[in-house]
Design a protein around this motif. Sequence first.
Motif, mmCIF file in Angstrom:
data_model
loop_
_atom_site.group_PDB
_atom_site.id
_atom_site.type_symbol
_atom_site.label_atom_id
_atom_site.label_comp_id
_atom_site.label_asym_id
_atom_site.label_seq_id
_atom_site.Cartn_x
_atom_site.Cartn_y
_atom_site.Cartn_z
ATOM 1 N N ARG A 1 24.637 6.510 31.991
ATOM 2 C CA ARG A 1 25.536 5.404 31.718
ATOM 3 C C ARG A 1 25.518 5.091 30.229
ATOM 4 O O ARG A 1 24.565 5.439 29.526
ATOM 5 C CB ARG A 1 25.096 4.174 32.522
ATOM 6 C CG ARG A 1 25.265 4.416 34.004
ATOM 7 C CD ARG A 1 25.342 3.106 34.771
ATOM 8 N NE ARG A 1 25.921 3.388 36.087
ATOM 9 C CZ ARG A 1 25.364 3.030 37.240
ATOM 10 N NH1 ARG A 1 24.248 2.340 37.248
ATOM 11 N NH2 ARG A 1 25.951 3.335 38.377
ATOM 12 N N ASP A 2 26.563 4.391 29.761
ATOM 13 C CA ASP A 2 26.646 4.093 28.330
ATOM 14 C C ASP A 2 25.454 3.289 27.836
ATOM 15 O O ASP A 2 24.952 3.501 26.731
ATOM 16 C CB ASP A 2 27.947 3.339 28.019
ATOM 17 C CG ASP A 2 29.139 4.281 28.000
ATOM 18 O OD1 ASP A 2 28.945 5.484 28.257
ATOM 19 O OD2 ASP A 2 30.261 3.816 27.730
ATOM 20 N N ALA A 3 24.990 2.334 28.646
ATOM 21 C CA ALA A 3 23.852 1.509 28.231
ATOM 22 C C ALA A 3 22.609 2.384 28.056
ATOM 23 O O ALA A 3 21.881 2.264 27.065
ATOM 24 C CB ALA A 3 23.593 0.409 29.256
ATOM 25 N N SER A 4 22.369 3.295 29.015
ATOM 26 C CA SER A 4 21.221 4.205 28.906
ATOM 27 C C SER A 4 21.387 5.112 27.698
ATOM 28 O O SER A 4 20.419 5.398 26.986
ATOM 29 C CB SER A 4 21.098 5.060 30.159
ATOM 30 O OG SER A 4 21.202 4.273 31.308
ATOM 31 N N THR A 5 22.613 5.575 27.490
ATOM 32 C CA THR A 5 22.875 6.457 26.354
ATOM 33 C C THR A 5 22.509 5.766 25.046
ATOM 34 O O THR A 5 21.879 6.359 24.160
ATOM 35 C CB THR A 5 24.362 6.852 26.341
ATOM 36 O OG1 THR A 5 24.700 7.387 27.619
ATOM 37 C CG2 THR A 5 24.640 7.891 25.283
ATOM 38 N N LEU A 6 22.876 4.505 24.958
ATOM 39 C CA LEU A 6 22.573 3.740 23.748
ATOM 40 C C LEU A 6 21.062 3.555 23.591
ATOM 41 O O LEU A 6 20.518 3.685 22.483
ATOM 42 C CB LEU A 6 23.274 2.379 23.830
ATOM 43 C CG LEU A 6 23.516 1.646 22.523
ATOM 44 C CD1 LEU A 6 24.316 2.488 21.560
ATOM 45 C CD2 LEU A 6 24.239 0.337 22.782
ATOM 46 N N LEU A 7 20.375 3.295 24.697
ATOM 47 C CA LEU A 7 18.921 3.152 24.650
ATOM 48 C C LEU A 7 18.275 4.467 24.200
ATOM 49 O O LEU A 7 17.377 4.472 23.343
ATOM 50 C CB LEU A 7 18.381 2.758 26.036
ATOM 51 C CG LEU A 7 16.860 2.697 26.141
ATOM 52 C CD1 LEU A 7 16.305 1.542 25.330
ATOM 53 C CD2 LEU A 7 16.405 2.573 27.597
ATOM 54 N N VAL A 8 18.748 5.586 24.774
ATOM 55 C CA VAL A 8 18.216 6.897 24.386
ATOM 56 C C VAL A 8 18.462 7.149 22.903
ATOM 57 O O VAL A 8 17.604 7.676 22.195
ATOM 58 C CB VAL A 8 18.835 8.011 25.260
ATOM 59 C CG1 VAL A 8 18.517 9.388 24.698
ATOM 60 C CG2 VAL A 8 18.346 7.904 26.693
ATOM 61 N N MET A 9 19.635 6.718 22.412
ATOM 62 C CA MET A 9 19.923 6.887 20.985
ATOM 63 C C MET A 9 18.933 6.104 20.131
ATOM 64 O O MET A 9 18.482 6.583 19.088
ATOM 65 C CB MET A 9 21.366 6.473 20.685
ATOM 66 C CG MET A 9 22.371 7.530 21.081
ATOM 67 S SD MET A 9 24.086 6.922 21.173
ATOM 68 C CE MET A 9 24.434 6.617 19.460
ATOM 69 N N LEU A 10 18.594 4.882 20.578
ATOM 70 C CA LEU A 10 17.600 4.095 19.835
ATOM 71 C C LEU A 10 16.248 4.817 19.826
ATOM 72 O O LEU A 10 15.592 4.930 18.786
ATOM 73 C CB LEU A 10 17.442 2.709 20.465
ATOM 74 C CG LEU A 10 16.339 1.835 19.859
ATOM 75 C CD1 LEU A 10 16.670 1.468 18.417
ATOM 76 C CD2 LEU A 10 16.114 0.574 20.670
ATOM 77 N N LEU A 11 15.839 5.331 20.998
ATOM 78 C CA LEU A 11 14.551 6.023 21.094
ATOM 79 C C LEU A 11 14.544 7.278 20.210
ATOM 80 O O LEU A 11 13.550 7.588 19.563
ATOM 81 C CB LEU A 11 14.270 6.410 22.551
ATOM 82 C CG LEU A 11 14.064 5.245 23.520
ATOM 83 C CD1 LEU A 11 14.051 5.735 24.956
ATOM 84 C CD2 LEU A 11 12.772 4.509 23.192
ATOM 85 N N MET A 12 15.677 8.000 20.187
ATOM 86 C CA MET A 12 15.769 9.195 19.344
ATOM 87 C C MET A 12 15.658 8.815 17.882
ATOM 88 O O MET A 12 15.069 9.529 17.075
ATOM 89 C CB MET A 12 17.105 9.910 19.590
ATOM 90 C CG MET A 12 17.284 10.439 21.001
ATOM 91 S SD MET A 12 18.563 11.728 21.150
ATOM 92 C CE MET A 12 20.061 10.823 20.756
ATOM 93 N N PHE A 13 16.251 7.669 17.532
ATOM 94 C CA PHE A 13 16.211 7.207 16.145
ATOM 95 C C PHE A 13 14.784 6.844 15.749
ATOM 96 O O PHE A 13 14.345 7.107 14.632
ATOM 97 C CB PHE A 13 17.141 6.006 15.979
ATOM 98 C CG PHE A 13 17.339 5.587 14.558
ATOM 99 C CD1 PHE A 13 18.169 6.315 13.718
ATOM 100 C CD2 PHE A 13 16.700 4.469 14.051
ATOM 101 C CE1 PHE A 13 18.352 5.946 12.398
ATOM 102 C CE2 PHE A 13 16.881 4.092 12.736
ATOM 103 C CZ PHE A 13 17.705 4.828 11.910
ATOM 104 N N ILE A 14 14.043 6.242 16.668
ATOM 105 C CA ILE A 14 12.665 5.831 16.367
ATOM 106 C C ILE A 14 11.758 7.040 16.179
ATOM 107 O O ILE A 14 11.049 7.167 15.188
ATOM 108 C CB ILE A 14 12.110 4.933 17.500
ATOM 109 C CG1 ILE A 14 12.885 3.622 17.571
ATOM 110 C CG2 ILE A 14 10.622 4.658 17.292
ATOM 111 C CD1 ILE A 14 12.545 2.778 18.782
ATOM 112 N N GLY A 15 11.767 7.961 17.156
ATOM 113 C CA GLY A 15 10.977 9.179 17.016
ATOM 114 C C GLY A 15 9.492 8.988 17.256
ATOM 115 O O GLY A 15 9.071 8.020 17.904
ATOM 116 N N GLY A 16 8.672 9.899 16.727
ATOM 117 C CA GLY A 16 7.242 9.935 17.022
ATOM 118 C C GLY A 16 6.366 9.480 15.863
ATOM 119 O O GLY A 16 6.772 8.663 15.040
ATOM 120 N N GLY A 17 5.130 9.991 15.826
ATOM 121 C CA GLY A 17 4.174 9.619 14.801
ATOM 122 C C GLY A 17 4.433 10.332 13.485
ATOM 123 O O GLY A 17 5.087 11.372 13.452
ATOM 124 N N ALA A 18 3.900 9.759 12.385
ATOM 125 C CA ALA A 18 4.040 10.404 11.083
ATOM 126 C C ALA A 18 3.172 11.673 11.032
ATOM 127 O O ALA A 18 2.191 11.794 11.762
ATOM 128 C CB ALA A 18 3.637 9.440 9.975
#
Lengths: 455, 455
Positions: free
Chosen positions: B299-316
């Motif tokens: 769904r669009d809401a999940s897609t947006l959440l996934v986009m936020l998570l992708m933007f955040i990413g992992g550890g340095a």
Amino acid sequence: MRPWQRLRRPFRRAPHGGVLRLSPPEVLLIGFALLCTLGALLLWLPGSATRPLAWHEALFTATSAVTVTGLSVIDVSQDLTFVGQLVLLVLIQIGGLGFMTFAALTVLLLGARLPLQQQNLVREALGEIAFSDVRHLVKLVIWFALCIEGIGTLLLAIHWVPEYGLKAGLWDGLFHAVSAFNNAGFSTWKNSLSRDVDDPLVTVVITVLFIVGGLGFVVVSDIYRQRRWSRLAMQTKVVLLATLWLNVIATLILLALEWSNPGTLGALGSDFARLQAAWFQAVTPRTAGFNTLDTGSLRDASTLLVMLLMFIGGGASSTASGIKITTFVVLLLTARAFYRNTEHPTAFGRSIPQETVIKAITVALAGVLLVFLTLFGLTITDSRQHFIDLAFETVSAFGTVGLSRGITSDLSLPGQLLLGITMLLGRVGPLSVGYFLATRQSRGVRYAKGDIQIG
Amino acid sequence: MRPWQRLRRPFRRAPHGGVLRLSPPEVLLIGFALLCTLGALLLWLPGSATRPLAWHEALFTATSAVTVTGLSVIDVSQDLTFVGQLVLLVLIQIGGLGFMTFAALTVLLLGARLPLQQQNLVREALGEIAFSDVRHLVKLVIWFALCIEGIGTLLLAIHWVPEYGLKAGLWDGLFHAVSAFNNAGFSTWKNSLSRDVDDPLVTVVITVLFIVGGLGFVVVSDIYRQRRWSRLAMQTKVVLLATLWLNVIATLILLALEWSNPGTLGALGSDFARLQAAWFQAVTPRTAGFNTLDTGSLRDASTLLVMLLMFIGGGASSTASGIKITTFVVLLLTARAFYRNTEHPTAFGRSIPQETVIKAITVALAGVLLVFLTLFGLTITDSRQHFIDLAFETVSAFGTVGLSRGITSDLSLPGQLLLGITMLLGRVGPLSVGYFLATRQSRGVRYAKGDIQIG
Ligand SMILES: [K+]
Ligand SMILES: [K+]
């Protein structure tokens, strides 16, 4: 005791833990919220509307007017009586001028609270006018607004009276002049100013009105006082140049992207008409909100550009919102300083202090966050709408722009409430962030420093 | 001369204006670009592919492997021979480990350049291991990677050998273990790991592999050395807690949003299968890129959440990209400090220096800017695609995630080049921003301060 000190007193933290602990931005937010409620009540009265308005329609319309946004869930041309439109116009005027005055006052208050050096900077930014009284400032703002709006009304009326008759022509002129100067974007016509898309007088008068309103009182008064480029404050130069550049570049890009789009520029007969329409479409997102083209027919690339312009917005303490053009310029200068590997960004031979850079980056990022959260909410409450339309309305509400891809009135009730809150926060937020960053205090507790690896 | 000083020499500005003036991030960018070209050549050879690949297909695939992204314009399961897949795996391993090592070295170099106090902080962050030699660090990283990947291969092979036979099962195990640890997201199967959506072993092994790879070497070595929570460095605690919280919260939100979506969780038989799928979908965006659900059906809401998570990413300094979880946490802590009106954000009883806050905000905003520019380009080059799909692929490339809504192979050539550049900048960018901010110099010229009103 100086007048702004007197004024500041109620805002201060009460020394003995009293009730009144409101900061200026909190006062503004609560004041606006009350004004929205009062406006909603007035619009809700039978005399204001041609059909019974739902409470949320009245509230959304009032909020949109007070925050000078212009997004609408009702048809202002059909659903409101003359009285209703008058109420709307008064809300717009109070909302626009109220904010402008309040923002100028806050800068002044901030000045009195900061060290002497920065106090002078603020006075300098205010154009070295000796404000012997707060009432003087308020008078100046109102005088400035009424003058510009009066000239605008006159010019528009001269044009529209022959076409629509004396009463309608005058009223349309007044309504659009006030709505334009306050960057409200409300129109008495269903398709905004689309019918005058190729009319040079309307295009020029309306855009000049909202650009001047969007420059901000501080900038305009500085120009009025100094009159020579070399004497202007850095802030004034930055705002003027950035406004010019942004408008010209946006016009050129929109001309290129939309030239052959049959839904927008492609439908216009002459090149001159296209140029006018592109200019209007380029300047209205920051943050006037009138339109002469159909926003929903813009190509995706243009839509994204318009969203960026809506996010940027106009000058500080003006009738425009957005993160403000000064914020955007500081970001650009910081990027340039970063690229050149120098410590401080500079403009016109002056270095911009780190404090200001932090403010700018914080305001921008807080804006991105607010837009993200609202959009996330809307994708849940209104999942049937296209993503790009929801994104557009969200940024339009944040920047209190009022441009719409036509879905605002189709939004669910929670979706409309979300947009309403975003308008309020979009109007008051950037000023608040700037204010709180300037006045934040060290706490008594001291911590050891612990660093974290970034990037 | 200490080893890192020796290593630093080629990076230093040559004192007499010599040719070699590259900074570590520049070395990394150029090295990665060369590796992409070499990889493209190897993939382009007849022995690597089952059909003749176009040059841009080979280049995109190699870039996607070296930057451990996983976006693909070819079908890895069909178009590549065993040799081709092997080349891909080697590129992934070099790209992932190379970056991890290089990032750790840069922190070390930065440490040697900074004042003593901060040098110690860096050493502390590196888990107080006595690095008597740079080669020791490289060896440690490789050893750490091979151990984890070996265990992963074994567990996956035990599971897959009975199903697919010895050779295929071993190869699939090795490929997915290496691809997972390096957060590359490439799979030998057409639909990634969709067939194992409800297989607990695959779900757990794969997610543990990419979560550990995404924690970063510094964090893992700190855990390995200290073993007790109270002794861990602040950075380690922050990364661990934030990873845990983010994964749990994202799982819960995705469960709520997708539970009844027939295209995703709704299609699964049992609640346990849904929980597994939601967990996988919640942790893979940061920045593994494997999928067990159809990303395009979210769904669009999940897609947006996934986009936020992708933007955040992992550890340095890990195999993950994005703005990094430390950056995100510093932003949250800064917001909290702002709300509480305190001067410095704090975590675990330590205050985070302003320098770090500036770095975090700059990295985040630069990320937003890069995503915006790429998306703007894509709306021009590929105007026929849905806006949300273009936005998703853009963020996926920026975070080197590799999740796709299925349009990557349909993109135009300029669109694919744009995504390729975004992957490279997404991989190297955040480290570079951090590096340049830490090493920027005051210029000789001094300017008077001039302030600008923000917000
Ligand atoms: K507006
Ligand atoms: K990936």
